[in-house]
Write a protein that holds these residues in place. Sequence first.
Motif, PDB file in Angstrom:
ATOM      1  N   MET A 108       0.817  -1.213   0.000  1.00  0.00           N
ATOM      2  CA  MET A 108       0.000   0.000   0.000  1.00  0.00           C
ATOM      3  C   MET A 108       0.852   1.266   0.000  1.00  0.00           C
ATOM      4  N   SER A 109       1.969   1.240   0.739  1.00  0.00           N
ATOM      5  CA  SER A 109       2.809   2.424   0.810  1.00  0.00           C
ATOM      6  C   SER A 109       4.197   2.046   1.273  1.00  0.00           C
ATOM      7  N   GLY A 110       5.139   2.960   1.053  1.00  0.00           N
ATOM      8  CA  GLY A 110       6.485   2.799   1.558  1.00  0.00           C
ATOM      9  C   GLY A 110       6.650   3.534   2.868  1.00  0.00           C
ATOM     10  N   GLN A 111       7.873   3.415   3.449  1.00  0.00           N
ATOM     11  CA  GLN A 111       8.129   4.048   4.735  1.00  0.00           C
ATOM     12  C   GLN A 111       7.978   5.558   4.677  1.00  0.00           C
ATOM     13  N   SER A 112       8.215   6.145   3.492  1.00  0.00           N
ATOM     14  CA  SER A 112       8.159   7.604   3.373  1.00  0.00           C
ATOM     15  C   SER A 112       6.732   8.125   3.251  1.00  0.00           C
ATOM     16  N   ASP A 113       5.767   7.222   3.092  1.00  0.00           N
ATOM     17  CA  ASP A 113       4.378   7.646   2.931  1.00  0.00           C
ATOM     18  C   ASP A 113       3.738   7.837   4.299  1.00  0.00           C
ATOM     19  N   LEU A 114       3.833   9.042   4.817  1.00  0.00           N
ATOM     20  CA  LEU A 114       3.304   9.346   6.147  1.00  0.00           C
ATOM     21  C   LEU A 114       1.820   9.668   6.105  1.00  0.00           C
ATOM     22  N   VAL A 115       1.313  10.033   4.922  1.00  0.00           N
ATOM     23  CA  VAL A 115      -0.120  10.165   4.679  1.00  0.00           C
ATOM     24  C   VAL A 115      -0.395   9.472   3.356  1.00  0.00           C
ATOM     25  N   VAL A 116      -1.246   8.470   3.405  1.00  0.00           N
ATOM     26  CA  VAL A 116      -1.536   7.665   2.215  1.00  0.00           C
ATOM     27  C   VAL A 116      -2.904   8.051   1.673  1.00  0.00           C
ATOM     28  N   ARG A 117      -2.962   8.305   0.374  1.00  0.00           N
ATOM     29  CA  ARG A 117      -4.239   8.579  -0.284  1.00  0.00           C
ATOM     30  C   ARG A 117      -4.652   7.388  -1.127  1.00  0.00           C
ATOM     31  N   SER A 118      -5.918   6.985  -0.984  1.00  0.00           N
ATOM     32  CA  SER A 118      -6.497   5.991  -1.878  1.00  0.00           C
ATOM     33  C   SER A 118      -7.885   6.477  -2.271  1.00  0.00           C
ATOM     34  N   ASP A 119      -8.263   6.256  -3.530  1.00  0.00           N
ATOM     35  CA  ASP A 119      -9.538   6.736  -4.060  1.00  0.00           C
ATOM     36  C   ASP A 119     -10.433   5.564  -4.431  1.00  0.00           C
ATOM     37  N   GLU A 120     -11.725   5.686  -4.086  1.00  0.00           N
ATOM     38  CA  GLU A 120     -12.701   4.654  -4.411  1.00  0.00           C
ATOM     39  C   GLU A 120     -13.963   5.320  -4.958  1.00  0.00           C
ATOM     40  N   ASP A 121     -14.075   5.404  -6.271  1.00  0.00           N
ATOM     41  CA  ASP A 121     -15.291   5.918  -6.917  1.00  0.00           C
ATOM     42  C   ASP A 121     -15.714   7.279  -6.361  1.00  0.00           C
ATOM     43  N   GLY A 122     -14.804   8.231  -6.388  1.00  0.00           N
ATOM     44  CA  GLY A 122     -15.123   9.583  -5.953  1.00  0.00           C
ATOM     45  C   GLY A 122     -14.863   9.859  -4.488  1.00  0.00           C
ATOM     46  N   LEU A 123     -14.549   8.830  -3.718  1.00  0.00           N
ATOM     47  CA  LEU A 123     -14.250   8.989  -2.300  1.00  0.00           C
ATOM     48  C   LEU A 123     -12.742   8.924  -2.098  1.00  0.00           C
ATOM     49  N   ALA A 124     -12.170   9.992  -1.534  1.00  0.00           N
ATOM     50  CA  ALA A 124     -10.737  10.018  -1.247  1.00  0.00           C
ATOM     51  C   ALA A 124     -10.514   9.707   0.224  1.00  0.00           C
ATOM     52  N   LEU A 125      -9.711   8.689   0.491  1.00  0.00           N
ATOM     53  CA  LEU A 125      -9.369   8.321   1.855  1.00  0.00           C
ATOM     54  C   LEU A 125      -7.932   8.739   2.129  1.00  0.00           C
ATOM     55  N   LEU A 126      -7.760   9.612   3.119  1.00  0.00           N
ATOM     56  CA  LEU A 126      -6.438  10.045   3.554  1.00  0.00           C
ATOM     57  C   LEU A 126      -6.135   9.371   4.884  1.00  0.00           C
TER      58      LEU A 126
END
Length: 248
Positions: free
Chosen positions: A1-19
Amino acid sequence: MSGQSDLVVRSDEDGLALLTLNRPDRLNALNVPLFEQLRKHIQDIASDKSVECVILRGAGRCFSAGHDLGDIAEGEDTPSPGWHSETLRMMEKLPKPVIAAVHSHCYTGALEVALAADFIVASDDAKFGDTHAKWALTPIWGMSQRLPRRVGIATAKRMMFTAETVRAEEALQIGLCEKVFPAAEFHNRIIDFARVIMENSVFSHAANKRLLEATDAQALDMGLQWEIMENEGIGPDAHKRIQAFMKK
């Protein structure tokens, strides 16, 4: 899902952004690098027309234990005075609904972050608190302004003066959060809740946020006049929505 440097991860699901705040090994403690990534995501979402709603949440055991005390002790190197507060204000003014999804710990700086969302939805194991006074600190990320607007000045004073922990049930009663879901079902319930919001018009959501922002704490007559004079009219999807309803 992310690397060590990703301190805030964004994922999008059909118009919904999850931070997702992503320092689970440090209980998502908030430091400058994390805020830099949060700010970049906020800037990207502001101009991303595909995003209709935002959920801000924490990875691992909790939403966030708060401002990283180690960073405070070492003296933070921020890009400018008030930079943290400015970042949260940018999130607050996004032209789309922002939901803070809080599970377990949400203390002090983390509460200031959550309060900059349009509202908070909590799991039944959520714990809120403002511990500035415990450490002889004062708020500079918005606590003194947003907390009393959310819960009233007397309750804000109680939380700030006692540094006591407010659990989910009480948070719901005092208006600090808007809904409480079981921890075991929290992720799915918060997604379902966001989808209910997304069923309604993005035009109306953006216009209503601007209206509420402009008239917050103003005299009623001033607000009524503003609503009339600055009304943004009918959205481009209005006729389609009305016709779909009439056909039922």
